[in-house]
Design a protein around this motif. Structure first.
Motif, mmCIF file in Angstrom:
data_model
loop_
_atom_site.group_PDB
_atom_site.id
_atom_site.type_symbol
_atom_site.label_atom_id
_atom_site.label_comp_id
_atom_site.label_asym_id
_atom_site.label_seq_id
_atom_site.Cartn_x
_atom_site.Cartn_y
_atom_site.Cartn_z
ATOM 1 N N PRO A 480 0.840 -1.191 0.000
ATOM 2 C CA PRO A 480 0.000 0.000 0.000
ATOM 3 C C PRO A 480 0.878 1.245 0.000
ATOM 4 O O PRO A 480 1.902 1.286 0.684
ATOM 5 C CB PRO A 480 -0.797 -0.106 1.296
ATOM 6 C CG PRO A 480 -0.819 -1.555 1.607
ATOM 7 C CD PRO A 480 0.471 -2.111 1.082
ATOM 8 N N GLY A 481 0.479 2.210 -0.768
ATOM 9 C CA GLY A 481 1.248 3.443 -0.828
ATOM 10 C C GLY A 481 2.138 3.512 -2.042
ATOM 11 O O GLY A 481 2.577 4.584 -2.425
ATOM 12 N N ASN A 482 2.378 2.387 -2.673
ATOM 13 C CA ASN A 482 3.171 2.422 -3.897
ATOM 14 C C ASN A 482 2.403 3.172 -4.961
ATOM 15 O O ASN A 482 1.175 3.037 -5.059
ATOM 16 C CB ASN A 482 3.428 1.001 -4.423
ATOM 17 C CG ASN A 482 4.441 0.255 -3.583
ATOM 18 O OD1 ASN A 482 4.373 -0.940 -3.432
ATOM 19 N ND2 ASN A 482 5.375 0.989 -3.008
ATOM 20 N N MET A 497 -2.369 5.114 -6.681
ATOM 21 C CA MET A 497 -1.646 4.668 -5.518
ATOM 22 C C MET A 497 -2.306 3.415 -4.956
ATOM 23 O O MET A 497 -3.540 3.332 -4.906
ATOM 24 C CB MET A 497 -1.672 5.779 -4.490
ATOM 25 C CG MET A 497 -0.363 5.929 -3.795
ATOM 26 S SD MET A 497 -0.449 7.238 -2.605
ATOM 27 C CE MET A 497 -0.182 8.657 -3.593
ATOM 28 N N VAL A 498 -1.509 2.500 -4.595
ATOM 29 C CA VAL A 498 -2.054 1.250 -4.069
ATOM 30 C C VAL A 498 -2.645 1.521 -2.693
ATOM 31 O O VAL A 498 -1.973 2.067 -1.817
ATOM 32 C CB VAL A 498 -0.957 0.178 -3.971
ATOM 33 C CG1 VAL A 498 -1.528 -1.094 -3.375
ATOM 34 C CG2 VAL A 498 -0.348 -0.082 -5.321
ATOM 35 N N VAL A 499 -3.874 1.168 -2.544
ATOM 36 C CA VAL A 499 -4.532 1.385 -1.277
ATOM 37 C C VAL A 499 -4.577 0.094 -0.477
ATOM 38 O O VAL A 499 -4.517 0.083 0.736
ATOM 39 C CB VAL A 499 -5.972 1.857 -1.507
ATOM 40 C CG1 VAL A 499 -6.520 2.448 -0.251
ATOM 41 C CG2 VAL A 499 -6.054 2.845 -2.609
ATOM 42 N N LYS A 500 -4.714 -0.958 -1.204
ATOM 43 C CA LYS A 500 -4.879 -2.216 -0.501
ATOM 44 C C LYS A 500 -4.357 -3.340 -1.375
ATOM 45 O O LYS A 500 -4.468 -3.286 -2.604
ATOM 46 C CB LYS A 500 -6.366 -2.431 -0.227
ATOM 47 C CG LYS A 500 -6.621 -3.468 0.829
ATOM 48 C CD LYS A 500 -8.092 -3.602 1.089
ATOM 49 C CE LYS A 500 -8.353 -4.559 2.214
ATOM 50 N NZ LYS A 500 -9.759 -4.911 2.265
ATOM 51 N N ILE A 507 -5.858 -2.901 -5.019
ATOM 52 C CA ILE A 507 -6.855 -1.863 -5.164
ATOM 53 C C ILE A 507 -6.090 -0.559 -5.256
ATOM 54 O O ILE A 507 -5.268 -0.237 -4.400
ATOM 55 C CB ILE A 507 -7.838 -1.877 -3.993
ATOM 56 C CG1 ILE A 507 -8.612 -3.190 -4.048
ATOM 57 C CG2 ILE A 507 -8.790 -0.696 -4.093
ATOM 58 C CD1 ILE A 507 -9.418 -3.469 -2.834
ATOM 59 N N LEU A 509 -6.062 3.552 -6.025
ATOM 60 C CA LEU A 509 -6.825 4.788 -6.078
ATOM 61 C C LEU A 509 -6.301 5.578 -7.268
ATOM 62 O O LEU A 509 -5.169 6.037 -7.268
ATOM 63 C CB LEU A 509 -6.637 5.577 -4.792
ATOM 64 C CG LEU A 509 -7.450 6.861 -4.777
ATOM 65 C CD1 LEU A 509 -8.894 6.564 -4.493
ATOM 66 C CD2 LEU A 509 -6.879 7.838 -3.792
ATOM 67 N N ILE B 144 0.262 6.530 4.113
ATOM 68 C CA ILE B 144 0.869 5.329 3.525
ATOM 69 C C ILE B 144 1.458 5.592 2.140
ATOM 70 O O ILE B 144 2.176 4.764 1.614
ATOM 71 C CB ILE B 144 -0.140 4.167 3.438
ATOM 72 C CG1 ILE B 144 -1.347 4.558 2.598
ATOM 73 C CG2 ILE B 144 -0.556 3.701 4.813
ATOM 74 C CD1 ILE B 144 -2.103 3.355 2.124
ATOM 75 N N GLY B 145 1.115 6.699 1.593
ATOM 76 C CA GLY B 145 1.715 6.983 0.295
ATOM 77 C C GLY B 145 1.572 8.448 -0.031
ATOM 78 O O GLY B 145 0.624 9.103 0.397
ATOM 79 N N ILE B 156 -2.147 9.553 0.682
ATOM 80 C CA ILE B 156 -3.170 8.585 1.033
ATOM 81 C C ILE B 156 -2.870 8.127 2.450
ATOM 82 O O ILE B 156 -1.720 7.807 2.777
ATOM 83 C CB ILE B 156 -3.160 7.405 0.049
ATOM 84 C CG1 ILE B 156 -3.672 7.892 -1.298
ATOM 85 C CG2 ILE B 156 -4.010 6.275 0.568
ATOM 86 C CD1 ILE B 156 -3.652 6.858 -2.343
#
Lengths: 1041, 173
Positions: A480-482, A497-500, A507, A509, B144-145, B156
């Motif tokens: 997450p966050g990538n 951005m990867v949320v999950k 998932i 965003l 987290i990002g 995020i």
């Protein structure tokens, strides 16, 4: 056993005979087996091997020679032994080559051979057999076995063993290709479904007839219906061979080009091995296009058992099972739904529960179909599924997973997806996770990628520095966050951005849509890129102006994979909305011109500065104009892709209008150079300053009725829901007028009577004259270059005309709206280009002689002159004028020309007024009219609308009186009473297509003709006398009764 | 995270500002220009705390403008991945703001027991109703990002972790 027959058979074999032969063949197969058993040991084995040697080898020249040598060496001279005595197995072998799979043969006879083959030869030999040649001599069992053995040994000691160890290289392969010297391949038509049979017949015939048949081989391909191939040197040989065969229609024998020969025998690589759990799609039937998962593969029978989500109409099924009438043709394909056994039972469908003897699984059997866990298990032919490039969508996979609730199976399914990955999928530095095998769930980073194997640096300590893992066992790994970019699949191009992270599904965003996207980890790469990469969806491209659903509009400022970000055309504040493709109505490509705060015409590409609002001070080129809203692109503006939305009248143009040149051209083409009110000229503006009400005349083009004259004017609405609003008239239809409201950016339709008359006060403002705007210094430079090309025009076109037609003409020359006369001529002379620009400059002409000429002593002739000279324009001659602008510009302080102009102009105004009968028609204020004006406009014989004492009647002008009023005979054909009407009470009736007309202005004034077409504001007129076709402004056309 | 750092910038000054107040003019222009901006590298410039050094001005050809290299100290705010911040919810869905930074908290990053309730006052509520996140709630979240544009830092965040979530509810406060 298939053996050489020395006896000659008849050419024609009847069917019985054939059968017998077949029988024989089978029998002899066994014989051979036995024989060989007896023959014993190496020799038999060798011999049998050689039996399988393929004909293909014959294509090799060198080997052919060998072949011959052997033949002779074997003491069996002659070609006959060499070619003729071949065992049947050789032929079959050929067939085996055709099929990629040795086990595919359906023929029992063949199978026998194949089985032998499998027993004797390791599988990998199959390929190599290609390079051996047929044994030249096929001995009968009574022949000298020893001799044979010797010869074989000699032969294989030399060639075959060495060959065995060699890898076939590309070059060798190339050497095997057929050349012109080799026998050719002929394509022969045969009965459908009898291809194999025909081939066997030919073989039998060959066996029977031996050397008489000069063909080399026969090929029947499984995938090619209706044809077989025959290898022979000459077409005649083929004809001879096929003569008398029932199944062959030897009417047409086609030669296979050498180039294509290899294709005939090359096997389509079935590299995609269908293995369990592979995802496939159905190609045919009800389930066409559906995703299926392979559960079992039967390579021998070419059948696959797949797991599908059933599309079964239970009701229909029930009906069918109970023998009731079932509609033959299904109107629809039932939606995929899991089979619910209970439901089926409710419909009294018999459900049997059976145990599959092989797997031990239980299946529900309904009407012959097998179900398990709601899935349909269906056995289909391999041909009816496609296994390549299957990209199951997320939803599909989801469905397959649901009932089983088994994470493991999902993983398996996913891993099979990887089979379709592109090359170069993994890159150095990618974070990966092992999804299969002992190292499952080990994370690491890609260090190196080789063909199949990926070297990863494991995250865990205590492991070797790098591990080589098959790429199929790897999956990309994200946290997450990538920030990632989707590189394949339906969402391709999106970033976010990867949320999950859910197992191998991410998932994301989305950056632009701020929506969640589900993607396979496999489809994304880590990326800092934010753009979407795509700049176009359908016909809409980045930075296009589009009309949206709710009639709002905006500029696309970002394109996502499925949506656009649109900066709406709301000037008050930047409003960005996310718009799906379907919400866009259309692209707006029409070019509009609007006016800025100072009434300068702004068109696309002009640079404007924003004077108020949130983006005050920004400046940039106008990209789009719509409904009085400008979309300005300022590259220093970092929001909204640099786009700023502003009201036209809160901007001012900076520098010249770049596109003036082409705008003229454009306007010319569109409006015939006429309808360019906005960019027309200075004069009205001056009027406006001086005495606004009077300006109307100029405004209204001196036209005929109020209708058209009203278009483009600013009016005030007096009644109705829009009472008090002001707006510009955009269109008139009968009694209703469409008005674009100034304050609301929308067009409303109001009754004509609701429009306030004195509105015109504002109209002059519409006519922005650049010229008059001395202040507009920056604008001028850009125009200067245009002038030179003006000059000749004026000289040529305008001046003479002025001289000739003084009074009327000067007005027009002066009045920008009546440019028709001089330019018209000019135009008719076939010089549209120069004409195109003229209206613009027309305004400049007033100073010219034409202007001065008409009104001696009126005082206004001098006034304008004075005015102009005050402005610093050299006034004296047209040529001087041509050069004028440049010196003029810089020197003119902004206010200057205006102020004096207004004053000095007033006197002139009334003079100008007259020429514009439009005023009269408009029944607008101007009381001034009437003096000496109608001359050019009202003419005898034309049809007018007379409005006297409140009622309107049609009438025909009989005579124009010197005071400007007209004698009008009422009635549509002038049969009624005769009255005297003031010009203000009359309106020219606009002609329609195919009306008879009279031309009221220009060089053709007074001429009659027929209106054969209308193009915008131009009428296409056929002149009665000359039958010439002219294009004239509708304004100067009057309908005849 | 906040940093107090020294940055440098070339300021262009119009000749009309020359004179006794040149320096003041320069500083005020600098403040106007810089405060509130965001650079990907340093984050948001919150405030200028002092001028270290104003270099020699260089007259630019043709314009008369003078370019001064100015070194100034300023407080910058840059969010980092993993940082825990307190933010105010601005928009349900939900977005929160911590100063100039906008932080998006995805549905997936909200504890599973919280559910979105649409309506007049859309909010996230736990199943027992004890915790509610709505507009103007203050939340503690973990970033987290981050995505850094030229002018914007977008983050995020998650509240699906220990000790994260609502810290102050506007309705109860």
């Amino acid at each position: 056993m298939v053996r050489r027959r020395d006896e000659e058979d008849d050419d024609v074999e009847d069917e019985d005979y054939e059968d017998e032969d077949d029988q024989l063949l089978d029998d002899e197969d066994y014989d051979e087996d036995e024989d060989e058993g007896r023959g014993g040991g190496g020799s038999s084995r060798k011999r049998r091997r050689s039996d399988f040697i393929d004909d293909v080898a014959e294509e090799d020249d060198e080997e052919d020679e060998d072949d011959d040598d052997e033949g002779y060496g074997g003491g069996r001279g002659g070609r006959r032994q060499n070619k003729a005595p071949r065992s049947g197995s050789q032929f079959f072998d050929l067939e085996a080559q055709v099929d990629s799979d040795d086990e595919e043969e359906e023929d029992e006879g063949e199978d026998d051979f194949i089985v032998d083959n499998g027993a004797d030869l390791p599988d990998e030999d199959v390929g190599r057999r290609l390079h051996r040649r047929p044994l030249p001599l096929r001995e009968d069992e009574q022949e000298d076995v020893e001799a044979l053995e010797r010869s074989i040994q000699a032969r294989y000691a030399r060639s075959s063993h060495t060959e065995y160890d060699e890898e076939t290289t590309e070059v060798e392969q190339q050497a095997l290709l057929p050349s012109v010297r080799d026998p050719k391949l002929w394509m022969v038509k045969c009965a459908i479904g009898r291809e194999r049979e025909t081939a066997v017949c030919l073989m039998q015939k060959y066996i029977d007839k031996g050397s008489e048949l000069q063909i080399r081989s026969v090929i029947a391909l499984d995938h090619l219906k209706n044809y077989i191939y025959i290898e022979a040197d000459k077409e005649a040989h083929v004809r001879e061979a096929v003569k008398g065969l029932r199944n062959i229609f030897a009417t047409k024998i086609m030669l296979v080009p050498i180039k294509e020969m290899t294709d005939v025998l090359s096997v389509e690589s079935k590299a995609i091995d269908l293995s369990r759990d592979t995802w496939v799609r159905m190609k045919i039937g009800t389930y066409k296009g559906d995703l299926a998962q392979v559960v079992d593969v039967d390579n021998v029978r070419q059948r696959v058992t797949v797991k599908l989500i059933p599309r079964i109409d239970l009701q229909a099924l029930a009906n069918k099972l109970e023998g009731r009438e079932v509609a033959k043709k299904k109107a629809f394909v039932p939606p995929p739904r899991f089979m619910n056994v209970d439901e089926a039972r409710e419909l009294h469908i018999r459900v049997e529960r059976r145990r599959d003897p092989m797997t031990g699984d239980y299946f529900e059997n309904i009407g012959g179909m097998l179900f398990k866990d709601g899935f349909l298990y269906k056995t289909v032919s391999m041909k009816s599924i496609s296994a390549q490039n299957i990209k199951p969508t997320f939803d599909e996979l989801e469905k397959f997973r649901t009932p089983s609730e088994n994470g493991e199976s999902e993983m398996v399914g996913l891993s099979t997806l990887f089979a379709n990955r592109k090359k170069g999928h993994f890159m150095k530095g990618d974070a990966v996770i092992v999804v299969k095998g002992d190292l499952k769930n080990l994370k690491g980073w890609v260090e190196k990628v080789e063909e199949e194997n990926v070297h990863i640096r494991p995250e865990m300590k205590g492991l070797p520095k790098t591990l080589a893992v098959n790429e199929k066992e790897l999956c990309k790994y994200f946290e997450p966050g990538n920030h990632v970019k989707v590189v394949s699949g339906t969402k391709e191009g999106a970033t976010g951005m990867v949320v999950k992270v859910e197992q191998h599904v991410l998932i994301i965003l989305s950056d632009t849509t701020k929506e969640h996207i589900r993607v396979f980890a496999d489809d994304v790469v880590e990326s800092s890129e934010v753009t979407t990469g795509v700049t176009k969806i359908g016909e809409y491209e980045l930075h296009d102006l589009v009309l949206l659903d709710n009639n709002s509009f905006g500029v696309i400022i970002r394109v996502e994979s499925e949506a656009f970000q649109v900066l709406k055309g709301v000037p008050e504040r930047p409003e960005v909305s996310l718009v799906k493709l379907r919400e866009i109505k259309c692209k707006l490509e029409k070019k509009f011109n609007v006016q800025d705060r100072y009434r300068n015409t702004v068109s696309v590409k002009d640079v404007v500065r924003i004077l108020e609002g949130p983006c005050k001070g920004k400046q940039g080129p106008v990209e789009h104009i719509y409904k009085g809203v400008l979309f300005v692109y300022d590259r220093h503006h970092l929001e909204h892709a640099g786009f700023i939305c502003a009201k036209a009248d809160s901007c001012c143009i900076v520098g010249g209008s770049r596109s003036n040149g082409d705008r003229n051209g454009e306007s010319f083409s569109r409006f015939g150079g006429f309808k360019t009110p906005p960019r027309i000229p200075p004069s009205p503006r001056k009027f406006s300053r001086g005495g606004p009400p009077f300006d109307t005349g100029g405004r209204h083009r001196g036209g005929r009725g109020g209708h058209d004259a009203l278009v483009g004017t600013t009016v005030k609405i007096r009644q109705g829901p829009f009472k008090g609003y002001r707006g510009r008239v955009v269109d008139i239809k009968g009694q209703s007028v469409r008005v674009e409201l100034e304050s609301q950016m929308k067009v409303v339709t109001v009754d004509r009577n609701f429009i306030s008359d004195n509105v015109v006060i504002s109209t002059p403002y519409r006519d922005t004259s650049r010229y008059g705007m001395g202040s507009e210094t920056p604008m001028h430079p850009s125009r200067t270059p245009l002038h030179p090309y003006m000059t000749p025009m004026r000289d040529a076109g305008a001046t003479p005309i002025h001289d000739g037609m003084r009074t009327p003409m000067r007005d027009r020359a002066w009045n920008p709206y009546a440019p028709m006369s001089p330019p018209r001529d000019n135009w008719e002379e076939g010089n549209p280009a120069s004409w195109g620009t003229s209206p613009q400059y027309q305004p400049g002409s007033p100073p010219s002689r034409a202007y001065e000429a008409p009104t001696p002593g009126s005082g206004w002739a001098s006034t304008p002159g004075g005015n102009y000279s005050e402005a610093g324009t050299p006034r004296d001659s047209s040529s001087a004028y041509a050069n004028a602008p440049s010196p003029y510009m810089p020197s003119t302080p902004s206010g200057q020309p205006m102020t004096p102009s207004s004053g000095s102009y007033i006197p002139g105004t009334p003079g100008g007024q007259p020429m514009t009968p439009g005023t009269g028609g408009l029944d607008i204020m101007s009381p001034v009219i009437g003096t000496d004006n109608e001359g050019p406009w009202f003419m005898p014989d034309i049809l007018v609308n007379v409005r006297k004492s409140g009622d309107e009647t049609l009438g025909v002008i009989q005579e124009v009186l010197p005071d400007g009023s007209c004698k009008v005979a009422l009635g549509s054909n002038g049969s009624g009473d005769t009255v005297i009407a003031l010009p203000s009470e009359m309106e020219i009736v606009a002609p329609r297509k195919s009306d008879k007309i009279k031309i009221m202005g220009g060089s053709l004034r007074g001429v009659t003709g027929k209106l054969i077409g209308v193009d915008g504001t131009d009428g296409i007129v056929r002149i009665d006398d000359s039958l010439d076709v002219k294009i004239l402004d509708l304004v100067i056309l009057a309908k005849l009764p | 995270m906040f940093f107090h750092i020294v940055l440098e910038r070339n300021m262009q000054l119009h000749p009309r500002h020359f004179g006794r107040n040149l320096r003041e003019n320069l500083v005020s222009k600098l403040m106007k220009d810089v405060e509130g901006t965001c650079s990907g590298r340093h984050g948001f410039v919150v405030a200028i705390t002092g001028i270290e050094n104003v270099g020699k001005g260089l007259i630019r050809d043709g314009t008369g403008f003078v370019t001064f290299p100015v070194k100034y100290q300023c407080v910058v705010f840059r969010p980092f991945k993993g940082e825990v911040l307190e933010a105010v919810v601005t928009m349900m869905g939900f977005f929160a703001e911590a100063g100039p930074v906008q932080i998006f908290v995805s549905n997936h990053l909200i504890p599973d027991d919280m559910e979105f309730q649409s309506g007049d006052m859309p909010n996230y509520t736990t199943s027992d109703g004890s915790v509610k996140i709505q507009k103007d709630s203050e939340v503690r979240l973990k970033i987290i990002g981050t995505r850094v544009d030229a002018t914007e830092i977008f983050c995020i965040g998650t509240i699906k972790d220990d000790f994260l979530g609502v810290i102050n509810d506007p309705t109860t406060a």
